[in-house]
Design a protein around this motif. Structure first.
Motif, PDB file in Angstrom:
ATOM      1  N   VAL A 107       0.889  -0.984   0.121  1.00  0.00           N
ATOM      2  CA  VAL A 107      -0.174   0.253   0.099  1.00  0.00           C
ATOM      3  C   VAL A 107       0.988   1.398   0.078  1.00  0.00           C
ATOM      4  CG1 VAL A 107      -1.812   1.438   1.331  1.00  0.00           C
ATOM      5  CG2 VAL A 107      -1.877  -1.176   0.906  1.00  0.00           C
ATOM      6  N   MET A 108       0.953   1.576  -1.516  1.00  0.00           N
ATOM      7  CA  MET A 108       1.568   3.175  -1.106  1.00  0.00           C
ATOM      8  C   MET A 108       1.081   4.107  -0.210  1.00  0.00           C
ATOM      9  SD  MET A 108       2.819   5.842  -4.450  1.00  0.00           S
ATOM     10  CE  MET A 108       1.250   6.971  -5.134  1.00  0.00           C
ATOM     11  N   VAL A 109       2.100   4.522   0.730  1.00  0.00           N
ATOM     12  CA  VAL A 109       1.324   5.870   2.022  1.00  0.00           C
ATOM     13  C   VAL A 109       2.252   7.633   1.410  1.00  0.00           C
ATOM     14  CG1 VAL A 109       0.476   3.858   3.399  1.00  0.00           C
ATOM     15  CG2 VAL A 109       2.870   5.265   3.150  1.00  0.00           C
ATOM     16  N   TYR A 110       1.390   8.262   1.797  1.00  0.00           N
ATOM     17  CA  TYR A 110       2.265   9.627   2.243  1.00  0.00           C
ATOM     18  C   TYR A 110       2.560   9.535   2.967  1.00  0.00           C
ATOM     19  CZ  TYR A 110      -2.504  12.129   2.697  1.00  0.00           C
ATOM     20  OH  TYR A 110      -3.482  12.531   2.832  1.00  0.00           O
ATOM     21  N   GLY A 111       3.098  10.639   3.645  1.00  0.00           N
ATOM     22  CA  GLY A 111       3.430  11.369   4.798  1.00  0.00           C
ATOM     23  C   GLY A 111       3.703  12.830   4.546  1.00  0.00           C
ATOM     24  N   HIS A 112       3.924  13.468   5.963  1.00  0.00           N
ATOM     25  CA  HIS A 112       3.167  14.726   6.009  1.00  0.00           C
ATOM     26  C   HIS A 112       4.986  15.654   6.676  1.00  0.00           C
ATOM     27  CE1 HIS A 112      -1.184  14.484   7.169  1.00  0.00           C
ATOM     28  NE2 HIS A 112      -0.789  13.360   6.550  1.00  0.00           N
ATOM     29  N   ALA A 113       5.360  16.217   5.486  1.00  0.00           N
ATOM     30  CA  ALA A 113       6.493  17.458   5.540  1.00  0.00           C
ATOM     31  C   ALA A 113       5.513  18.654   5.864  1.00  0.00           C
ATOM     32  CB  ALA A 113       7.194  16.923   4.238  1.00  0.00           C
ATOM     33  N   ASN A 114       5.948  18.853   7.447  1.00  0.00           N
ATOM     34  CA  ASN A 114       5.871  20.606   8.173  1.00  0.00           C
ATOM     35  C   ASN A 114       6.856  21.111   7.985  1.00  0.00           C
ATOM     36  OD1 ASN A 114       2.968  19.230   8.139  1.00  0.00           O
ATOM     37  ND2 ASN A 114       3.068  18.375   9.641  1.00  0.00           N
ATOM     38  N   GLY A 115       6.687  22.506   7.313  1.00  0.00           N
ATOM     39  CA  GLY A 115       7.685  23.705   7.780  1.00  0.00           C
ATOM     40  C   GLY A 115       7.618  24.726   7.679  1.00  0.00           C
TER      41      GLY A 115
ATOM     42  N   ASP B 226      14.177  11.381   1.915  1.00  0.00           N
ATOM     43  CA  ASP B 226      15.394  10.008   2.603  1.00  0.00           C
ATOM     44  C   ASP B 226      14.632   9.122   3.512  1.00  0.00           C
ATOM     45  OD1 ASP B 226      17.169  11.049   1.697  1.00  0.00           O
ATOM     46  OD2 ASP B 226      18.087  12.408   3.691  1.00  0.00           O
ATOM     47  N   MET B 227      14.115   9.075   4.173  1.00  0.00           N
ATOM     48  CA  MET B 227      12.556   7.597   4.570  1.00  0.00           C
ATOM     49  C   MET B 227      11.888   6.830   3.674  1.00  0.00           C
ATOM     50  SD  MET B 227      11.336   9.590   7.743  1.00  0.00           S
ATOM     51  CE  MET B 227      10.237  10.982   7.681  1.00  0.00           C
ATOM     52  N   GLY B 228      12.423   6.898   2.438  1.00  0.00           N
ATOM     53  CA  GLY B 228      11.487   6.346   1.671  1.00  0.00           C
ATOM     54  C   GLY B 228      10.648   6.132   1.084  1.00  0.00           C
ATOM     55  N   TYR B 229       9.699   7.737   1.873  1.00  0.00           N
ATOM     56  CA  TYR B 229       8.708   7.628   1.397  1.00  0.00           C
ATOM     57  C   TYR B 229       8.105   8.632  -0.265  1.00  0.00           C
ATOM     58  CZ  TYR B 229       6.699   8.530   5.909  1.00  0.00           C
ATOM     59  OH  TYR B 229       5.862   7.682   6.838  1.00  0.00           O
ATOM     60  N   LYS B 230       7.510   7.940  -1.357  1.00  0.00           N
ATOM     61  CA  LYS B 230       7.211   8.164  -2.649  1.00  0.00           C
ATOM     62  C   LYS B 230       6.323   9.179  -2.228  1.00  0.00           C
ATOM     63  CE  LYS B 230       7.694   3.266  -3.089  1.00  0.00           C
ATOM     64  NZ  LYS B 230       9.045   2.878  -3.829  1.00  0.00           N
TER      65      LYS B 230
ATOM     66  N   THR C 137       3.535  -2.615   9.227  1.00  0.00           N
ATOM     67  CA  THR C 137       4.641  -3.023   8.963  1.00  0.00           C
ATOM     68  C   THR C 137       4.874  -1.535   8.203  1.00  0.00           C
ATOM     69  OG1 THR C 137       4.846  -4.456   7.579  1.00  0.00           O
ATOM     70  CG2 THR C 137       5.590  -4.372  10.182  1.00  0.00           C
ATOM     71  N   PHE C 138       5.784  -0.310   7.872  1.00  0.00           N
ATOM     72  CA  PHE C 138       6.004   0.393   6.794  1.00  0.00           C
ATOM     73  C   PHE C 138       7.897   0.161   6.210  1.00  0.00           C
ATOM     74  CE2 PHE C 138       9.132   4.299   5.863  1.00  0.00           C
ATOM     75  CZ  PHE C 138       7.628   4.821   5.206  1.00  0.00           C
ATOM     76  N   ASP C 139       7.834   0.079   5.095  1.00  0.00           N
ATOM     77  CA  ASP C 139       9.202   0.000   4.643  1.00  0.00           C
ATOM     78  C   ASP C 139       8.930   0.523   3.409  1.00  0.00           C
ATOM     79  OD1 ASP C 139      11.680  -1.229   4.494  1.00  0.00           O
ATOM     80  OD2 ASP C 139      10.614  -2.496   3.245  1.00  0.00           O
ATOM     81  N   LYS C 140       9.701   1.656   2.841  1.00  0.00           N
ATOM     82  CA  LYS C 140      10.714   2.132   1.605  1.00  0.00           C
ATOM     83  C   LYS C 140       9.111   2.601   1.149  1.00  0.00           C
ATOM     84  CE  LYS C 140      14.774  -0.687   0.520  1.00  0.00           C
ATOM     85  NZ  LYS C 140      14.168  -2.338   1.197  1.00  0.00           N
ATOM     86  N   GLY C 141       8.225   3.306   2.299  1.00  0.00           N
ATOM     87  CA  GLY C 141       7.037   4.132   1.017  1.00  0.00           C
ATOM     88  C   GLY C 141       5.889   3.128   1.049  1.00  0.00           C
ATOM     89  N   MET C 142       6.201   1.921   1.409  1.00  0.00           N
ATOM     90  CA  MET C 142       4.947   1.672   1.462  1.00  0.00           C
ATOM     91  C   MET C 142       4.269   1.106   2.881  1.00  0.00           C
ATOM     92  SD  MET C 142       4.342   0.774  -1.822  1.00  0.00           S
ATOM     93  CE  MET C 142       3.629   0.074  -2.562  1.00  0.00           C
ATOM     94  N   MET C 143       2.881   0.506   2.523  1.00  0.00           N
ATOM     95  CA  MET C 143       2.705  -0.289   3.691  1.00  0.00           C
ATOM     96  C   MET C 143       2.425  -2.482   3.568  1.00  0.00           C
ATOM     97  SD  MET C 143       1.627   2.827   6.598  1.00  0.00           S
ATOM     98  CE  MET C 143       1.844   1.315   8.424  1.00  0.00           C
ATOM     99  N   TYR C 144       2.148  -2.760   5.196  1.00  0.00           N
ATOM    100  CA  TYR C 144       1.850  -3.765   4.730  1.00  0.00           C
ATOM    101  C   TYR C 144       0.779  -3.457   5.729  1.00  0.00           C
ATOM    102  CZ  TYR C 144       5.636  -4.113   1.711  1.00  0.00           C
ATOM    103  OH  TYR C 144       6.341  -2.943   0.911  1.00  0.00           O
ATOM    104  N   PRO C 145      -0.399  -4.569   5.611  1.00  0.00           N
ATOM    105  CA  PRO C 145      -0.809  -4.974   6.980  1.00  0.00           C
ATOM    106  C   PRO C 145      -0.682  -6.247   8.039  1.00  0.00           C
ATOM    107  CG  PRO C 145      -2.141  -5.497   5.187  1.00  0.00           C
ATOM    108  CD  PRO C 145      -0.783  -4.999   4.488  1.00  0.00           C
ATOM    109  N   GLY C 146       0.235  -7.198   7.201  1.00  0.00           N
ATOM    110  CA  GLY C 146       0.253  -8.162   7.800  1.00  0.00           C
ATOM    111  C   GLY C 146      -0.538  -9.677   7.921  1.00  0.00           C
ATOM    112  N   ASP C 147      -0.278 -10.593   8.115  1.00  0.00           N
ATOM    113  CA  ASP C 147      -1.249 -11.541   7.592  1.00  0.00           C
ATOM    114  C   ASP C 147      -1.761 -12.737   8.961  1.00  0.00           C
ATOM    115  OD1 ASP C 147      -0.868 -12.410   4.993  1.00  0.00           O
ATOM    116  OD2 ASP C 147       1.382 -12.124   4.994  1.00  0.00           O
ATOM    117  N   VAL C 148      -1.739 -11.307  10.069  1.00  0.00           N
ATOM    118  CA  VAL C 148      -2.544 -12.444  11.005  1.00  0.00           C
ATOM    119  C   VAL C 148      -3.760 -12.720  10.908  1.00  0.00           C
ATOM    120  CG1 VAL C 148      -0.820 -12.256  12.739  1.00  0.00           C
ATOM    121  CG2 VAL C 148      -2.505 -10.047  12.829  1.00  0.00           C
TER     122      VAL C 148
END
Ligand SMILES: O=C(O)C(=O)C[C@H](O)[C@H](O)CO
Ligand SMILES: [Mg+2]
Length: 403
Positions: free
Chosen positions: A117-125, A140-144, A356-367
């Motif tokens: 799942v591609m996610v977007y993060g918040h850059a605020n200044g 740099d944190m990997g967000y696309k 989990t989050f990894d390189k701008g993507m999230m994964y809901p997990g398999d439990v």
């Protein structure tokens, strides 16, 4: 299976959350988010006083029938309190059904339509250069995909610009704090912000911006047009959407894609926007739009018109909503993007989760289930604390404006 008990857990690990827990005679439990920022206790009371008594003894597998029963059975339809309460029940029931099946929720929704799942993060200044630095940090944190919000010269506080670097929290006071607003200052500043971001960041990343309901339709058209050279992924909540038809005027003036719907609670709020192709992304989310069951209905309508989903995911939506949303995102055919505003460590500890989050993507997990639980003993250490969102006033004469 039968529902034997259901109860509300209100806690405030850094901010307020309302959680519904449903218990069954087979020992399976499910939880749903019921948080409505600044109006938390109204949903808690609606559930405790009016919904929970109707649930006891019902078969938790009958998700659709229970949804219809709560929606039609109240006689009074829609509205954020009702639809948040229904969403909490619906989410908890999907959690139970998936646990009973021994499957992660996305499998019950049709399985994976994508790898993540591609996610977007918040850059605020506080100003343009600070925002550019934050955008680069998110890259740099990997967000696309990165949303950029900046302080505006001449305005003391602006939506989206908080104090912290990862956690933005607008519900900051016991009574609403007051912000001032100037459309002209904002419209002068925002194109310069995106010009500078593209200069430093390049073209690879998706950029997003939230107008937060502050412009009239023609002003929104002007902003969208001025942002066209910077290829935004979307411009969000450009104008208040009570009058769905007003988006036509924005559309006539700009090709910047439009997103709307974080405050919508039913398909009726976005029907004309979707059917008339006045928007590109629908931001309705699990907790405020009637749960997984109703959100799927909205997404199906949207898919007929190539409108994609972009679920709201601010910090006031608990990890329970986030978990459920990720299962929905992974399975829905017309997915666009998912908002991901990180929760604090305190919140994450109260709500242990499989996502989990990894390189701008999230994964809901398999439990089995939606993969989010609540640590009730820890939650009890954080009692409810009243906190309201701010209000906005026009800088030149104090007229109350949309925040
Ligand atoms: O996340 C966003 O896009 C928002 O606009 C956040 C909202 O202001 C917030 O969820 C209000 O409770
Ligand atoms: Mg928004």
């Amino acid at each position: 299976m039968k529902i034997t008990n259901a109860r509300i857990i209100v806690c405030s690990p850094g901010r307020n959350f309302v959680t519904l827990k449903i218990e069954t005679d087979e020992g399976l439990t499910g939880i749903g988010d019921a948080t409505l920022n600044g109006r938390e206790l109204s949903v808690a009371a609606y559930l405790t006083e009016h919904v929970i008594p109707c649930l006891i003894g019902r078969d938790p597998h009958q998700i659709e029938d229970i949804w219809q029963y709560l929606y039609k059975g109240a006689y009074w339809r829609r509205g954020p309190v009702t639809m948040t309460a229904i969403a909490a029940v619906d989410t908890a029931l999907w959690d139970i059904k998936a646990k009973a099946a021994g499957l992660p929720l996305y499998q019950l929704l049709g399985g994976k339509s994508r790898t993540g799942v591609m996610v977007y993060g918040h850059a605020n200044g506080s100003d343009i250069e600070h925002t550019v630095d934050e955008v680069l940090r998110y890259a740099d944190m990997g967000y696309k995909a990165i949303r950029a919000q900046s302080g505006v010269p001449g305005l003391e506080k602006v939506y989206g610009v908080g104090k912290g670097s990862l956690f933005y929290e607008p519900a900051d006071a016991d009574l609403p704090s007051e912000h001032d607003w100037s459309t002209e200052k904002y419209l002068r500043h925002t194109p310069k912000l995106f010009e500078r971001i593209r200069e430093k960041l390049g073209e690879e990343h998706h950029l997003l911006h939230d107008v937060h309901h502050r412009l009239t339709p023609i002003e929104a058209g002007r902003l969208g047009k001025s942002l066209e050279p910077y290829n935004l992924f979307w411009m969000e909540d450009a104008t208040p959407a009570e009058n769905q038809e007003s988006f036509r005027l924005i559309r006539q003036h700009t090709t910047t894609p439009l997103a709307v719907g974080e405050i919508f609670n039913s398909i009726w709020d976005c029907k004309e926007l979707i059917e008339n192709q006045l928007i590109d992304y629908i931001r309705a989310t699990v907790v405020h739009a009637g749960g997984i069951t109703h959100l799927r209905r909205i997404a199906d309508l949207a898919s007929l018109y190539q409108v994609r989903t972009g679920c709201h995911g601010a910090t006031d939506l608990s990890p329970v909503c986030m978990g459920a949303a990720l299962h929905f995102d992974l399975s829905v055919p017309n997915f666009g993007v998912q908002e991901y505003m990180r929760h604090t460590d305190e919140t994450d500890a109260v709500f242990p989760h499989a996502y989990t989050f990894d390189k701008g993507m999230m994964y809901p997990g398999d439990v089995p289930g939606h993969g989010v639980e609540i640590d009730e003993a820890l939650a009890a250490k954080y009692p409810y604390k009243r906190a309201y969102l701010p209000v906005n006033r026009q800088q030149h004469d104090g007229t109350l404006w949309s925040w």
